[in-house]
Design a protein around this motif. Structure first.
Motif: not given
Length: 264
Positions: A53-64, A139-153
């Protein structure tokens, strides 16, 4: 609130993180397609349940690439990714840290998992009332925080789905003597029983997605609670996120069902 997977309002992109993809409307009204997770990532049995689910979210954000989404991100976690419990009232005065440790020990006892695996949120203590608590894997919270940072959110909040429904409909629930808040989203049935301003119990389990399954799962709990608390003999079942399923108007000829849609 829209029941789609993603909603943008007031400059904040609210994303419901679950196991299935969806089509939803972006900030500018353009559709955003998400492929189902099993198609995107195949077999995920060797991964944490939330990883695809986190990977799918990152793909969506990168596609934006057109920046259709707001830069502030609010995530609503599917109940599958959350553990719930009621923390009993304790007469002795506890610090916040002591209260958290008490709650973590309760989660470890209930779910049989290490205390350090979870990050916990507990509602403010009320006199002689149990407190509703929710735990999410660290680990899920850390993954979400990292995802947001990588995508400028900017990740402004992470809210469990049942808690999100409670926050939006608390005023409506307060107008009845007692009842149940039930969230049927994302293949789970999460339920919070209450009388007046006190919680009775919370549960969270799989849901087959049919009216028959809903009644079958809820009925033993409704009967048990009504025996404990006479006010619940006239209780109301508040049901959220059951769109697309046939929902009974009354369960067991006793408890009316109110479908919750949108804000309270």
């Amino acid at each position: 609130m829209s029941r789609s997977w993603l909603e943008t309002r007031f400059g904040v992109a609210t994303i419901r993180l679950g196991r299935t993809g969806a089509r939803s409307e972006s900030q500018r009204g353009a559709g955003l397609d998400i492929v189902p997770l099993e198609e995107a990532f195949g077999d995920s049995r060797e991964r944490p349940r939330w990883q695809t689910s986190v990977q799918a979210l990152e793909r969506m954000l990168q596609a934006d690439s057109g920046r259709r989404l707001a830069r502030r991100l609010r995530l609503v976690l599917a109940n599958e990714f959350v553990r719930y419990a009621l923390v009993p009232w304790k007469a002795e005065r506890l610090t916040d840290a002591e209260r958290e440790q008490f709650a973590l020990a309760l989660f470890a006892q209930r779910y049989g998992e290490r205390e350090d695996r979870w990050r916990l949120v507990i509602e403010p203590q009320r006199f002689e009332r149990p407190a509703h608590a929710a735990a999410v894997e660290a680990e899920l919270l850390a993954a979400l925080q990292g995802l947001a940072a990588r995508n400028g959110l900017r990740l402004i909040s992470v809210v469990p789905a049942l808690v999100d429904e409670l926050n939006r409909h608390r005023r409506r629930l307060g107008k009845v003597a007692g009842g149940w808040l039930v969230d049927a989203s994302d293949g789970r049935l999460a339920s919070l029983a209450f009388v007046s301003d006190a919680w009775l119990h919370v549960s969270n389990g799989p849901y087959a997605g049919s009216a028959a399954a809903l009644a079958e799962l809820l009925l033993p709990s409704l009967r048990r609670d009504a025996l404990r608390m006479p006010e619940l003999l006239a209780g109301t079942v508040f049901l959220a996120n059951a769109e697309g399923h046939r929902v009974p108007g009354v369960i067991d000829q006793a408890w009316p069902v109110v479908s919750l849609q949108g804000a309270a």
